[in-house]
Design a protein around this motif. Sequence first.
Motif, PDB file in Angstrom:
ATOM      1  N   LEU A  90       0.821  -1.205   0.000  1.00  0.00           N
ATOM      2  CA  LEU A  90       0.000   0.000   0.000  1.00  0.00           C
ATOM      3  C   LEU A  90       0.857   1.257   0.000  1.00  0.00           C
ATOM      4  O   LEU A  90       0.527   2.253  -0.635  1.00  0.00           O
ATOM      5  CB  LEU A  90      -0.923  -0.008   1.231  1.00  0.00           C
ATOM      6  CG  LEU A  90      -1.987  -1.102   1.216  1.00  0.00           C
ATOM      7  CD1 LEU A  90      -2.748  -1.108   2.527  1.00  0.00           C
ATOM      8  CD2 LEU A  90      -2.940  -0.920   0.057  1.00  0.00           C
ATOM      9  N   LEU A 135      -8.367   0.282   1.925  1.00  0.00           N
ATOM     10  CA  LEU A 135      -8.398   1.347   0.929  1.00  0.00           C
ATOM     11  C   LEU A 135      -9.318   2.490   1.349  1.00  0.00           C
ATOM     12  O   LEU A 135      -9.090   3.639   0.969  1.00  0.00           O
ATOM     13  CB  LEU A 135      -8.829   0.787  -0.424  1.00  0.00           C
ATOM     14  CG  LEU A 135      -7.853  -0.180  -1.098  1.00  0.00           C
ATOM     15  CD1 LEU A 135      -8.399  -0.644  -2.445  1.00  0.00           C
ATOM     16  CD2 LEU A 135      -6.489   0.442  -1.269  1.00  0.00           C
ATOM     17  N   HIS A 145      -7.083   4.843   3.131  1.00  0.00           N
ATOM     18  CA  HIS A 145      -5.819   5.105   2.445  1.00  0.00           C
ATOM     19  C   HIS A 145      -5.355   6.538   2.676  1.00  0.00           C
ATOM     20  O   HIS A 145      -6.166   7.451   2.868  1.00  0.00           O
ATOM     21  CB  HIS A 145      -5.986   4.845   0.947  1.00  0.00           C
ATOM     22  CG  HIS A 145      -4.707   4.674   0.198  1.00  0.00           C
ATOM     23  ND1 HIS A 145      -3.998   5.734  -0.299  1.00  0.00           N
ATOM     24  CD2 HIS A 145      -4.011   3.558  -0.130  1.00  0.00           C
ATOM     25  CE1 HIS A 145      -2.915   5.281  -0.918  1.00  0.00           C
ATOM     26  NE2 HIS A 145      -2.897   3.965  -0.821  1.00  0.00           N
ATOM     27  N   VAL A 148      -7.962   8.206  -3.466  1.00  0.00           N
ATOM     28  CA  VAL A 148      -8.154   6.756  -3.404  1.00  0.00           C
ATOM     29  C   VAL A 148      -9.321   6.426  -2.478  1.00  0.00           C
ATOM     30  O   VAL A 148     -10.127   5.539  -2.776  1.00  0.00           O
ATOM     31  CB  VAL A 148      -6.861   6.050  -2.940  1.00  0.00           C
ATOM     32  CG1 VAL A 148      -7.119   4.559  -2.674  1.00  0.00           C
ATOM     33  CG2 VAL A 148      -5.758   6.217  -3.975  1.00  0.00           C
ATOM     34  N   THR A 205     -12.683   4.485  -3.729  1.00  0.00           N
ATOM     35  CA  THR A 205     -13.119   3.260  -3.046  1.00  0.00           C
ATOM     36  C   THR A 205     -14.547   3.389  -2.547  1.00  0.00           C
ATOM     37  O   THR A 205     -15.364   2.473  -2.722  1.00  0.00           O
ATOM     38  CB  THR A 205     -12.184   2.946  -1.873  1.00  0.00           C
ATOM     39  OG1 THR A 205     -10.829   2.868  -2.336  1.00  0.00           O
ATOM     40  CG2 THR A 205     -12.561   1.628  -1.216  1.00  0.00           C
TER      41      THR A 205
END
Length: 367
Positions: free
Chosen positions: A7, A322, A325, A330, A334
Amino acid sequence: MDRRQFLKSSALGAAGVAAASSLAAPAIAQGRQQWTMVTSWPRNLPGPGVAANLLAQRITALSGGRLEVRVSPAGELVPGQGVFDAVSEGTAELYHSVPAYWGSKSIGFLLFGSQPFGLTAIEQSGWINHGGGQALYDELYGRFNVKPFLCGNSGAQWFGWFRNEIKSVDDLRGMRFRTTGLNSEVLSRLGMAVQAMGGADMFQALQSGTLDAGEFIGPWSDSALGFYQVAKNYYYPCIGEPSSAEECGINLNAFNALPDDLKQAVQYACQSLHDHVLTEYNTNHAKALQMLVNDHGVQIRRLPDDVILAVGNASGQLMNELREHQDELVRRITDSFLAYRTLTNGYMRYAEGTYFEARAMDYSFPA
């Protein structure tokens, strides 16, 4: 693969990438332009290679010949996985590829391609066109000076080709497996040694024994690459990639420089190709599957339930991460993806899901 490192390495830097200012000047003659399309595929590869050619033809036709597109297959001008950078920097005007290849730039890219336990091809198109996905798609790619459009989908991608039969989730641990995108992160959490490589390299690795298993696209493209010669066990359901989007990425400077009618020609060429490509894949996947079973002795096998549940749980864990994140874009991508998945699942499970169950029941109907 370490989850935190994955990640971290795929996070997008705050600075992004500056817009390319050195776009190679296209050839112009009497109001006509010539663009170069670089692709991630060997020339005329059944499926994506053919689709790239069709996209070039449609852009040329819908522009009335004012925008002529020449196709450069993988390795001719740039390597297959170098097409994004080539277009971002202006070496070529557009590319044909899949979002699954750009995860090292930002993990957000992978949500637009394929997602374990994610969206079907029709749902993916619905999210982009009616669920707010295109605006987020534009925002992320715009950071890299690219304008993206969906231009096809290879449909449900089978779980993969395995040299040996799988009896339980324990059999996956330590297995060397070819895949890409979010599926690579999910399967690594199950202890698989995932590797990314092209289709031809995957065949050679299976043949030599340096790979134990792998997935590429589906029966049509996979049969052309000969995977059935070295791995006879073909597993479903298609939980790792229930669909896989194909995309056209255009240098943003070049796209913005077009007059409005040519911008529409490019957009409509991509949109019109989506249905053609998806239905071509599904039709030829069906034909190829019959051939693989009847002529080549391929064994169609269902994944054990514990494998399916393990993939589902690992996929859910990744999606929760996510949502937290470090890149707020992002997080927004998501959240939008999950909201649309919840919405459409609430309908499709009754509409198409139960229909296919009914169609598989034992009743009299001509073959």
